[in-house]
Design an enzyme around this catalytic site. Structure first.
Site, PDB file in Angstrom:
ATOM      1  CE  LYS A 120      38.223   6.897  10.183  1.00  0.00           C
ATOM      2  NZ  LYS A 120      38.061   5.833   9.148  1.00  0.00           N
ATOM      3  CG  ASN A 152      41.412   6.617  14.573  1.00  0.00           C
ATOM      4  OD1 ASN A 152      41.700   5.901  15.522  1.00  0.00           O
ATOM      5  ND2 ASN A 152      41.189   6.133  13.362  1.00  0.00           N
ATOM      6  CG  HIS A 159      35.722  -1.312  11.628  1.00  0.00           C
ATOM      7  ND1 HIS A 159      36.981  -1.830  11.829  1.00  0.00           N
ATOM      8  CD2 HIS A 159      35.896  -0.030  11.215  1.00  0.00           C
ATOM      9  CE1 HIS A 159      37.881  -0.883  11.546  1.00  0.00           C
ATOM     10  NE2 HIS A 159      37.242   0.202  11.167  1.00  0.00           N
TER      11      HIS A 159
END
Length: 390
Positions: free
Chosen positions: A100, A123, A166
């Site tokens: 990302k 982010n 996650h």
């Protein structure tokens, strides 16, 4: 936009602090909540609150978040607030398990090469609530940030890849996947990996590109293909895309060369916080690897990862909470290893063992929170330790 008079912001890390500051600049009374402040379980703080803004690091099970939902108080992510404060900017959103930040920064470079007014936020870089107004906002969006969006919509929404990560937070892959796919809600155009079965503009690592990317690795060619498809969808011409691909040097902590000493290369891939990213990091090198692994656990199984990297790894050096689970997987895969305890011990041991032409690679396959504040601090410490080798 019209905001409530009193807003509670949960989590005072980078994004939460930016959200609180942005709200106060709008004249809103802000209640700042954080575990370090000792008030994250004080339900009385919800009195007269009209909105809760949740930092990405705060789970949905937080007592104040649960209580707010029970009282029908809206709960927004920080990016939702940022999107509304910027009056619904033209957003190019990037999500995925890995790549990302690299893809977001690469797109920023491509847009600048095209002479576009662009800011990279979310982010990576600036939180969206601290971002300046621009014609285009390239926004990195994690699963945690996408959990609590309501009106945020992308002009172009990009999914890079989708692999287990996650699971300690989401509980199951399906919940993680569902959070990621929320990026396509209200999106005008979707850019998706070929073969995933999702509607949209498809890309793949073997796509013809306007130029070959400067950054190494097959995974980065895939990132470059995604960036090319997204930039074209946003109306950027191939000449500017080629300029961005040829000149973009990469980002810190992602296969970042640190130094070469006595013929041994030292590479910082601290951002490899899951097995998929570490697998890609290891695959970027033909030379034998001294691989530093470990950190805090995220619920992943290391078995397949250990088998995949075994042919490339001369020796592994295990650190942190995950050492026992990694050791079991490496034993089964026949990979030699030693328990180094911490990063300093791992660097010293790897430096002593590595021979000319080999690579010492920090690509931990784990989060950093057992020994470091974040992956950036881990990467900076690796850099410092390597630079001090003599």
């Amino acid at each position: 936009m019209e905001l409530p008079q009193r807003v509670l912001v949960v989590g005072m890390a980078r994004s939460g602090t930016a959200a609180a500051d942005a709200l106060e600049a709008q004249g809103v009374e802000v209640v700042r909540v954080d575990r370090k402040l000792g008030n994250d379980g004080d339900l009385s703080l919800l009195e007269s609150v009209g909105l809760v803004v949740k930092s990405p690091g705060v789970p949905g099970e937080n007592p104040l978040v649960v209580a707010a939902r029970g009282r029908a108080v809206p709960v927004w992510s920080e990016v939702e607030l940022g999107y509304r404060l910027l009056d619904e900017p033209v957003l190019l959103g990037i999500t995925g398990t890995n790549g990302k930040t690299t893809t977001s920064e690469l797109l920023g470079a491509i847009f600048r090469a095209a002479g576009r007014d662009v800011v990279v936020a979310g982010n990576v870089g600036s939180p969206l609530t601290a971002a300046r107004r621009a014609d285009w906002v390239v926004c990195e969006l994690s699963s945690f940030q996408l959990e609590d969006i309501h009106e945020l919509g992308c002009r172009v929404a990009v999914l890079l890849n989708l692999e287990p990560d996650h699971l300690d937070r989401h509980g199951a892959f399906d919940a993680y996947r569902d959070a990621k796919l929320r990026i396509f809600e209200r999106a005008d155009l979707a850019v998706v990996p070929r073969g995933l079965g999702l509607p949209g503009i498809e890309f793949a690592a073997d796509d013809p590109l306007p130029a070959e990317p400067r950054i190494p690795g097959a995974h980065n060619r895939e990132n470059a293909a995604a960036a090319t498809a997204a930039a074209r969808a946003a109306g950027v011409d191939d000449e500017a895309i080629a300029e961005g691909l040829r000149t973009f040097p990469g980002v810190p902590h992602r296969l970042e060369p640190v130094r070469e000493l006595r013929g041994v290369r030292y590479v910082n891939d601290s951002k490899a916080t899951n097995t998929a990213a570490a697998r890609r990091g290891a695959a970027a090198f033909d030379a034998p690897l001294h691989l530093i692994l470990g950190g805090s656990l995220k619920g992943e199984d290391f078995g397949a990862f250990a088998r995949d990297v075994a042919p490339r790894v001369r020796r592994a050096y295990l650190v942190g909470q995950a050492a026992d689970e990694l050791a079991r997987a490496l034993d089964a895969a026949g990979v030699p290893y030693e328990r180094s305890g911490d990063l300093a011990g791992a660097v010293q041991a790897a430096a002593a063992a590595a021979e000319r032409g080999e690579v010492v690679l920090l690509s931990p396959a784990c989060a950093s929170y057992d020994q470091f504040e974040n992956f950036e601090r881990r990467g900076e410490e690796f850099r410092r330790l390597v630079e001090n080798l003599s």
